[in-house]
Design an enzyme around this catalytic site. Sequence first.
Site, PDB file in Angstrom:
ATOM      1  N   ALA A 240      27.073 -25.903 -77.298  1.00  0.00           N
ATOM      2  CA  ALA A 240      27.565 -26.521 -76.042  1.00  0.00           C
ATOM      3  C   ALA A 240      26.949 -25.824 -74.836  1.00  0.00           C
ATOM      4  CB  ALA A 240      29.098 -26.480 -75.975  1.00  0.00           C
ATOM      5  N   ALA A 241      25.617 -25.738 -74.872  1.00  0.00           N
ATOM      6  CA  ALA A 241      24.923 -24.909 -73.883  1.00  0.00           C
ATOM      7  C   ALA A 241      23.863 -25.657 -73.077  1.00  0.00           C
ATOM      8  CB  ALA A 241      24.251 -23.735 -74.603  1.00  0.00           C
ATOM      9  N   GLY A 242      23.678 -26.953 -73.329  1.00  0.00           N
ATOM     10  CA  GLY A 242      22.631 -27.688 -72.620  1.00  0.00           C
ATOM     11  C   GLY A 242      21.247 -27.428 -73.167  1.00  0.00           C
ATOM     12  N   MET A 243      21.159 -27.010 -74.452  1.00  0.00           N
ATOM     13  CA  MET A 243      19.853 -26.682 -75.055  1.00  0.00           C
ATOM     14  C   MET A 243      19.546 -27.550 -76.284  1.00  0.00           C
ATOM     15  SD  MET A 243      19.892 -22.555 -74.637  1.00  0.00           S
ATOM     16  CE  MET A 243      18.121 -22.411 -74.892  1.00  0.00           C
ATOM     17  N   ALA A 244      20.314 -28.615 -76.483  1.00  0.00           N
ATOM     18  CA  ALA A 244      20.082 -29.603 -77.548  1.00  0.00           C
ATOM     19  C   ALA A 244      20.113 -29.010 -78.949  1.00  0.00           C
ATOM     20  CB  ALA A 244      18.759 -30.345 -77.316  1.00  0.00           C
TER      21      ALA A 244
ATOM     22  N   LYS B 237      15.658 -26.598 -76.660  1.00  0.00           N
ATOM     23  CA  LYS B 237      14.881 -27.125 -75.535  1.00  0.00           C
ATOM     24  C   LYS B 237      15.502 -26.676 -74.212  1.00  0.00           C
ATOM     25  CE  LYS B 237      17.839 -30.339 -73.805  1.00  0.00           C
ATOM     26  NZ  LYS B 237      18.465 -30.185 -72.486  1.00  0.00           N
TER      27      LYS B 237
ATOM     28  N   PRO C 276      22.716 -21.194 -78.735  1.00  0.00           N
ATOM     29  CA  PRO C 276      24.108 -21.276 -78.258  1.00  0.00           C
ATOM     30  C   PRO C 276      24.656 -22.700 -78.355  1.00  0.00           C
ATOM     31  CG  PRO C 276      22.765 -19.977 -76.741  1.00  0.00           C
ATOM     32  CD  PRO C 276      21.819 -20.570 -77.731  1.00  0.00           C
TER      33      PRO C 276
ATOM     34  N   GLY D 292      22.471 -29.079 -81.324  1.00  0.00           N
ATOM     35  CA  GLY D 292      22.951 -30.038 -82.312  1.00  0.00           C
ATOM     36  C   GLY D 292      21.946 -31.151 -82.567  1.00  0.00           C
ATOM     37  N   SER D 293      21.311 -31.639 -81.496  1.00  0.00           N
ATOM     38  CA  SER D 293      20.309 -32.699 -81.638  1.00  0.00           C
ATOM     39  C   SER D 293      19.098 -32.209 -82.417  1.00  0.00           C
ATOM     40  CB  SER D 293      19.869 -33.200 -80.255  1.00  0.00           C
ATOM     41  OG  SER D 293      20.947 -33.777 -79.562  1.00  0.00           O
TER      42      SER D 293
ATOM     43  N   ASP E 216      19.031 -37.232 -77.405  1.00  0.00           N
ATOM     44  CA  ASP E 216      18.036 -36.150 -77.426  1.00  0.00           C
ATOM     45  C   ASP E 216      17.324 -36.005 -78.770  1.00  0.00           C
ATOM     46  OD1 ASP E 216      18.311 -35.326 -74.817  1.00  0.00           O
ATOM     47  OD2 ASP E 216      19.688 -33.677 -75.250  1.00  0.00           O
TER      48      ASP E 216
END
Length: 293
Positions: free
Chosen positions: A94-98, A8, A92, A100-101, A134
Site C-alpha cells: 500500500a505504498a504507491g509502488m505497484a 515502479k 512496501p 501487488g500489480s 497497472d
Amino acid sequence: MKLRALAKINLGLDVTGKREDGYHEVRMVMQTIQMYDQLEIKESKEPGIRLTTNLPFLPCNDGNLVYKAAKLLMDEFDIRQGVDMNLTKFIPVAAGMAGGSSDAAAALVGINRMFQLGLTKRQLMERGVQIGADVPYCVMRGTALAEGIGEKLTSLPGVPMCYVLIGKPGINVSTKFVYGNLHLDEVTEHPDIDGMVEAIRNHDLYGITDRMGNVLESVTCPAYPVIDEIKAQMMKNGAVNAMMSGSGPTVFGIFDDPDKAEFARDQLKISGLSKQTFLTTVSKPGGTKYGKK
C-alpha cells in the site's frame, strides 16, 4: 521457477478527467526500479492453487492478485494440474509502488511459461488489465507513457542511469481515499508530461527531473505532512528532485551521484521520518548522458 516482480515509481502523474464509470483518466510516466518481490511457482499433482506469503496479513486466496492472475490463465486454458506459489514481499505494501500489480504480472508470466501456453507479452498485457490497471505496465516494464486508466502504454527509451532513494513513512494510504478526494477543478499545476517524454527521448536526466510532478500530492500531502518532510529531507541532502510515487505515501528522490545518495539514505534513517528506506537504481537505464544542470 523463481520470478522477480519489480517495483515502479511514477516520474510524472497527471489526472486529466473522470469517466462515467468512476475511473480517472491519467497521463503518467512509469519507471521500474531495481527493487523486487520474489514469486516461486511449482507444479503440483494436487489440483488447485495454493499460495503462501511471508506477510501474515496478506490474503492467500482470490483476494490476492497473484492468486487471481494464476486462476485467470488456468481457467482460460483449462489447466488441470495444480500449482504451489510462494510470494516473498520486499516492496512496501500500500505504498504507491505497484507491488501487488507487479506480483500479478509475475504470476501471469510464470504460468504462461510453466504450462507453455505460448502467449505473447502483448497478450499477457491484454489479460492483465482484467486484474488491475497497472498490471499491463508491470508485464511490460522499463520506461513508459501510460494513458487512459493506465492501460494504454507507449514504450520509451530508458532514462539515464541514476540512483533512487525510497522512503516510506509508517502509514498506509488508500488509493480510493486519494482519488475520492481529488478535486480536479482545484488543481492549478499539472506536470509537463509531453516535455518529460521529450527529455527522456533526449537522455536528459535534468530535463526529466525538472518536470517531475504528481497531482495526487494535492490530496495526500495535506493529509499526511510527513510526506513533505521526507521530500524536504531528500532535497536538503542532494536529491536532484523528490516526489511522492503514485497515490503515496512513498517518496522517492533522484540522485546523480552515488555518494550523495548514500549520505541521504543514512540521514533519512537517522531522522526517523521513514519506516522503510531503500537505495537502488532504475532498471534498464538508457546510458549516462545527463544534459545540463
